[in-house]
Design an enzyme around this catalytic site. Structure first.
Site, PDB file in Angstrom:
ATOM      1  N   GLY A  91    -111.921  74.601   7.362  1.00 12.58           N
ATOM      2  CA  GLY A  91    -110.624  74.166   7.868  1.00 12.58           C
ATOM      3  C   GLY A  91    -110.486  74.421   9.360  1.00 12.58           C
ATOM      4  O   GLY A  91    -111.376  74.987  10.000  1.00 12.58           O
TER       5      GLY A  91
ATOM      6  N   GLY B 194    -109.194  80.215   5.502  1.00 11.50           N
ATOM      7  CA  GLY B 194    -107.793  79.873   5.722  1.00 11.50           C
ATOM      8  C   GLY B 194    -107.078  79.623   4.398  1.00 11.50           C
ATOM      9  O   GLY B 194    -107.617  79.874   3.323  1.00 11.50           O
ATOM     10  N   ALA B 195    -105.855  79.110   4.495  1.00  8.93           N
ATOM     11  CA  ALA B 195    -105.086  78.755   3.294  1.00  8.93           C
ATOM     12  C   ALA B 195    -104.018  77.744   3.675  1.00  8.93           C
ATOM     13  O   ALA B 195    -103.620  77.634   4.841  1.00  8.93           O
ATOM     14  CB  ALA B 195    -104.427  80.001   2.696  1.00  8.93           C
TER      15      ALA B 195
ATOM     16  N   GLY C 245    -106.653  72.021   0.852  1.00 10.47           N
ATOM     17  CA  GLY C 245    -106.181  70.919   1.689  1.00 10.47           C
ATOM     18  C   GLY C 245    -107.347  70.174   2.324  1.00 10.47           C
ATOM     19  O   GLY C 245    -107.306  68.959   2.529  1.00 10.47           O
TER      20      GLY C 245
ATOM     21  N   GLU D 211    -115.106  77.429  -2.018  1.00  9.17           N
ATOM     22  CA  GLU D 211    -114.287  78.528  -1.483  1.00  9.17           C
ATOM     23  C   GLU D 211    -113.974  79.551  -2.578  1.00  9.17           C
ATOM     24  O   GLU D 211    -114.037  80.769  -2.358  1.00  9.17           O
ATOM     25  CB  GLU D 211    -112.984  77.970  -0.898  1.00  9.17           C
ATOM     26  CG  GLU D 211    -113.219  77.137   0.353  1.00  9.17           C
ATOM     27  CD  GLU D 211    -111.984  76.422   0.863  1.00  9.17           C
ATOM     28  OE1 GLU D 211    -112.015  75.996   2.019  1.00  9.17           O
ATOM     29  OE2 GLU D 211    -111.012  76.268   0.113  1.00  9.17           O
TER      30      GLU D 211
HETATM   31  C1  5RP Z   1    -109.899  73.877   2.827  1.00  8.72           C
HETATM   32  C2  5RP Z   1    -108.882  74.936   2.771  1.00  8.72           C
HETATM   33  C3  5RP Z   1    -108.310  75.406   4.055  1.00  8.72           C
HETATM   34  O1  5RP Z   1    -108.472  76.779   4.144  1.00  8.72           O
HETATM   35  C4  5RP Z   1    -106.850  75.069   4.106  1.00  8.72           C
HETATM   36  O2  5RP Z   1    -106.699  73.672   3.889  1.00  8.72           O
HETATM   37  C5  5RP Z   1    -106.234  75.456   5.442  1.00  8.72           C
HETATM   38  O3  5RP Z   1    -106.709  74.618   6.437  1.00  8.72           O
HETATM   39  P1  5RP Z   1    -106.284  74.779   7.950  1.00  8.72           P
HETATM   40  O4  5RP Z   1    -106.914  76.038   8.440  1.00  8.72           O
HETATM   41  O5  5RP Z   1    -106.872  73.538   8.590  1.00  8.72           O
HETATM   42  O6  5RP Z   1    -104.782  74.816   8.035  1.00  8.72           O
HETATM   43  O7  5RP Z   1    -108.508  75.437   1.741  1.00  8.72           O
HETATM   44  O8  5RP Z   1    -110.277  73.455   1.543  1.00  8.72           O
END
Ligand code: 5RP
Length: 217
Positions: A28, A81-82, A95, A102
């Site tokens: 991410g 991340g999340a 996302g 993960e």
């Molecule tokens: C990818 C993820 C990411 O950690 C999550 O979508 C957060 O993304 P970003 O750091 O771009 O906000 O789970 O599968």
């Protein structure tokens, strides 16, 4: 300060947790900052286990060795991340569509440090549509079961995961009990992974904000 700068702050603070060896690296835009910053201290580590082809490419470009999880065994640290976190550090992830790898790496790691900008902290999970990775032939079947659970699944059309599967993004789910929902969705045949990280939440959450970083444990 914009959201991307806050993500970078959280990523910078996560470097303090890097002690050496081989570390798990997520996926991410926040993790991209972490990878770029990790490059500056790459002499401190032996390499990384990566949760996606995208992160593998970025790590490799920086000259950081990428290892197969099977060759490494348990990891001491995973940084990822999340999309959302509650105050118990239970997460919605996926996302970026990398949720399966993960979840595997998070489970294989002693310490999971989650990095995010402070907009990701919520009281109740579910404002962000919950990603569910499904086997292609099960897309319709899984979608119907998710409707029975009260959700509105939307097929992420045109997107194929690194594992060759599809993603359903589920809106309108009431996630009062993340552990129960994780178990219920996991039990639907055809589901590969649900992007709820409640059974294995983060151990540390670093939130970047306009005034610096805040760490929750
Ligand atoms: C990818 C993820 C990411 O950690 C999550 O979508 C957060 O993304 P970003 O750091 O771009 O906000 O789970 O599968």
């Amino acid at each position: 300060m914009n959201q991307d700068e806050m993500k970078r702050r959280a990523a910078q603070a996560a470097l303090d947790y890097v002690e050496g060896g081989i570390i798990g690296v997520g996926t991410g835009s926040t993790v991209n900052h972490f990878i770029d910053l990790l490059a500056g201290i790459k002499g401190r580590i032996d390499g990384a286990v990566s949760s996606s082809e995208a992160s593998t490419a970025r790590l490799t470009r920086h000259g950081i060795a990428v290892f197969d999880l099977n060759a490494v065994g348990e990891l001491s640290l995973y940084v990822d991340g999340a999309d959302e976190s509650n105050h118990r550090l239970q997460l919605i992830k996926g996302g970026g569509g990398a949720l399966t790898r993960e979840k595997i790496i998070a489970d294989a790691s002693q310490r999971f440090v989650c990095i995010a900008d402070d907009s990701k902290l919520v009281d109740t999970l579910g404002r962000f549509p919950l990603p569910v990775e499904v086997i292609p032939m099960a897309r319709g079947h899984v979608a119907r079961q998710l409707v029975k659970l009260g959700g509105t699944p939307v097929w992420r059309e045109g997107f194929v995961t690194d594992n060759g599967n599809l993603i359903l993004d589920v809106r309108h789910l009431s996630i009062e009990d993340p552990l129960a929902i994780e178990q219920q969705i996991n039990a639907i045949p055809g589901v590969v992974t649900v992007g709820l990280f409640a059974r294995r939440p983060a151990d540390v959450l670093i939130l970047g904000g306009p005034d610096g970083t805040k760490t929750l444990t």
